[in-house]
Write an enzyme that holds these catalytic residues in place. Structure first.
Site, PDB file in Angstrom:
ATOM      1  N   HIS A 106      -1.114  -5.915   1.830  1.00 33.58           N
ATOM      2  CA  HIS A 106      -2.483  -6.735   1.984  1.00 33.58           C
ATOM      3  C   HIS A 106      -2.094  -8.194   1.121  1.00 33.58           C
ATOM      4  CE1 HIS A 106      -5.593  -3.390   2.535  1.00 33.58           C
ATOM      5  NE2 HIS A 106      -6.024  -4.736   3.254  1.00 33.58           N
ATOM      6  N   CYS A 110      -8.110  -1.727   7.942  1.00 33.14           N
ATOM      7  CA  CYS A 110      -6.828  -1.991   7.419  1.00 33.14           C
ATOM      8  C   CYS A 110      -6.317  -0.526   7.351  1.00 33.14           C
ATOM      9  CB  CYS A 110      -6.551  -2.835   6.353  1.00 33.14           C
ATOM     10  SG  CYS A 110      -6.735  -4.702   6.734  1.00 33.14           S
ATOM     11  N   GLU A 142       0.777  -1.315   0.027  1.00 28.59           N
ATOM     12  CA  GLU A 142      -0.129   0.135  -0.034  1.00 28.59           C
ATOM     13  C   GLU A 142       0.930   1.301   0.062  1.00 28.59           C
ATOM     14  OE1 GLU A 142      -3.234  -0.099  -0.585  1.00 28.59           O
ATOM     15  OE2 GLU A 142      -3.632  -2.412  -0.058  1.00 28.59           O
TER      16      GLU A 142
HETATM   17  N1  PCA Z   1      -8.568  -6.784   6.169  1.00 28.11           N
HETATM   18  C1  PCA Z   1      -9.287  -5.772   6.286  1.00 28.11           C
HETATM   19  C2  PCA Z   1      -9.502  -5.660   8.046  1.00 28.11           C
HETATM   20  C3  PCA Z   1      -8.717  -6.791   8.594  1.00 28.11           C
HETATM   21  C4  PCA Z   1      -8.047  -7.439   7.288  1.00 28.11           C
HETATM   22  O1  PCA Z   1      -7.321  -8.417   7.372  1.00 28.11           O
HETATM   23  C5  PCA Z   1      -9.335  -4.603   5.495  1.00 28.11           C
HETATM   24  O2  PCA Z   1      -8.707  -4.777   4.536  1.00 28.11           O
HETATM   25  O3  PCA Z   1      -9.663  -3.637   6.042  1.00 28.11           O
END
Ligand code: PCA
Length: 204
Positions: A169, A145, A82
């Protein structure tokens, strides 16, 4: 004097209908040391309030040099490093304690956004050279997240700490999609991806 660098790595508990969260499953198997750096592993709750309270505490108490937050991005096909966290909580689904914010700032009196301070391009390059599909992502969403990434970067900024931080992610693990036609990655590859990302971040 030998200075040991500390890397705080976080993953999330499961949320939604999932029984596991691949971010935590992959990271809990990481070694306690990577390239001479100490790896501190923590699981975060999938709650807006929880990450806002816990992350500042963890960063202040553990005094890491690098913070790498990880989470599940179900449906994404590759490792997504990200670039940016934005100051908004806006969700169509409840978090794990039933909270569903709409258009709320994470912190009042905070900037609109923070950029990741880990070397995102270097990480993507390192992942690709290990033949792991990866990209820079320009949105961490507006769920928990993004709140975690924003909270970490805001904590570091307001305390003037020299800590690098960012968010990665990961896709669903294979076992989560056995009956669904959506992309997934093996936990083994996700674990390797986290290791490579840590090494690339340490190589600054
Ligand atoms: N993914 C979510 C919140 C917790 C996770 O593992 C997100 O992308 O916001």
């Amino acid at each position: 004097m030998v200075i040991t660098l500390k890397v705080l790595v976080t993953g999330f508990e499961p949320f939604g209908k999932e029984k596991i969260n691949p971010s935590w499953e992959a990271l809990r198997k990481l070694p306690d040391e990577i390239s001479g750096a100490k790896i501190i592993k923590k699981q975060l709750p999938v709650t807006f309030k929880g990450v806002k309270a816990l992350l500042p505490e963890l960063i202040v108490e553990m005094e890491p040099d690098i913070v790498i937050l990880t989470g599940q991005a179900g449906g994404r096909p590759n490792i997504a490093v990200e670039r940016v966290a934005i100051n908004v909580m806006d969700s169509t689904r409840e978090d794990n304690e039933g909270y569903k914010p709409e258009d709320e700032p994470i912190f009042e009196d905070a900037p609109a956004a923070y950029f990741a301070t880990i070397p995102i391009k270097r990480i993507v390059k390192a992942l690709r050279s290990e033949r792991i599909p990866a990209m820079v992502s320009n949105s961490a969403g507006t769920y928990v997240c993004n709140t975690a990434m924003f909270t970490a970067l805001h904590t570091i900024a307001i305390r003037n700490l020299s800590v690098k931080a960012g968010f990665i992610h990961v896709p669903y693990a294979h076992e989560q999609v056995l009956e669904k036609a959506v992309p997934s990655m093996s936990l083994r590859t996700i674990k390797k991806a986290l290791e490579v990302s840590i090494q690339a971040s340490l190589g600054l």
